[in-house]
Design a protein around this motif. Sequence first.
Motif, short mmCIF file in Angstrom:
data_model
loop_
_atom_site.label_atom_id
_atom_site.label_comp_id
_atom_site.label_asym_id
_atom_site.label_seq_id
_atom_site.Cartn_x
_atom_site.Cartn_y
_atom_site.Cartn_z
N ILE A 6 -28.47 21.24 48.93
CA ILE A 6 -28.34 19.87 49.41
C ILE A 6 -29.58 19.54 50.24
CG2 ILE A 6 -26.95 18.24 50.73
CD1 ILE A 6 -25.50 19.31 48.27
N LEU A 7 -30.19 18.39 49.93
CA LEU A 7 -31.46 18.00 50.55
C LEU A 7 -31.36 16.66 51.27
CD1 LEU A 7 -33.55 18.44 47.28
CD2 LEU A 7 -33.19 20.18 49.02
N ALA A 8 -32.15 16.54 52.32
CA ALA A 8 -32.38 15.24 52.96
C ALA A 8 -33.86 14.94 52.71
CB ALA A 8 -32.10 15.33 54.45
N ILE A 9 -34.13 13.77 52.19
CA ILE A 9 -35.51 13.39 51.87
C ILE A 9 -35.89 12.25 52.79
CG2 ILE A 9 -37.06 12.55 50.07
CD1 ILE A 9 -35.04 13.73 48.01
N SER A 10 -36.94 12.46 53.59
CA SER A 10 -37.30 11.42 54.55
C SER A 10 -37.74 10.15 53.83
CB SER A 10 -38.39 11.91 55.51
OG SER A 10 -39.65 11.74 54.99
N GLY A 11 -37.28 9.03 54.37
CA GLY A 11 -37.57 7.75 53.76
C GLY A 11 -36.58 7.34 52.68
N LYS A 12 -35.66 8.24 52.35
CA LYS A 12 -34.63 7.96 51.33
C LYS A 12 -33.26 8.07 52.00
CE LYS A 12 -37.61 8.02 47.89
NZ LYS A 12 -38.06 6.78 47.32
N PRO A 13 -32.37 7.13 51.70
CA PRO A 13 -31.04 7.18 52.34
C PRO A 13 -30.15 8.27 51.75
CG PRO A 13 -31.13 5.40 50.75
CD PRO A 13 -32.52 5.99 50.82
N GLY A 14 -29.24 8.78 52.56
CA GLY A 14 -28.23 9.72 52.07
C GLY A 14 -28.74 11.12 51.84
N LEU A 15 -28.00 11.85 51.02
CA LEU A 15 -28.30 13.23 50.69
C LEU A 15 -28.48 13.38 49.19
CD1 LEU A 15 -25.67 15.07 52.92
CD2 LEU A 15 -28.12 14.89 53.32
N TYR A 16 -29.16 14.45 48.80
CA TYR A 16 -29.47 14.70 47.40
C TYR A 16 -29.11 16.13 47.04
CZ TYR A 16 -31.94 10.30 47.63
OH TYR A 16 -32.22 8.97 47.79
#
Length: 140
Positions: A6-16
Amino acid sequence: MGLDKILAISGKPGLYELTAQTRGGFIAKSLLDEKKLAVNMRHNVSILSEIAIYTYTEEIPLGEVFEKIKEKENGEETISHKSSKKELEGFFSEILPDYDEDRVYASDIKKIVQWYNILIKNGFTDFSKEEKEQTKDGEE
């Protein structure tokens, strides 16, 4: 699947969720809207299993914090990340009484609460690291 996918990408909402690796990066699927996204080296990516929260004595892995929230909320969603700063800090001090108030900001608490709710909505309830699970399986 553990928090290491599970990733958090800065500048993108939510989780991936990490789905595939490519030559220049990887493909991630949004847990909010199921859309796929190509992520390359210019994105700032955080893996949830690598994030820890400061306390006055040690750093607590994010997975353990999620476990404490899950226990408090009986596996259900918790307060909204849009709650007031005072409510969020009060809630977080119930979960982690000795968190370092000087180094853990309201914005961090907001993210943790939002991430927890996203994971619960997506049926994700195992907040341990994959390595720990494999170790347990190997010992039995």
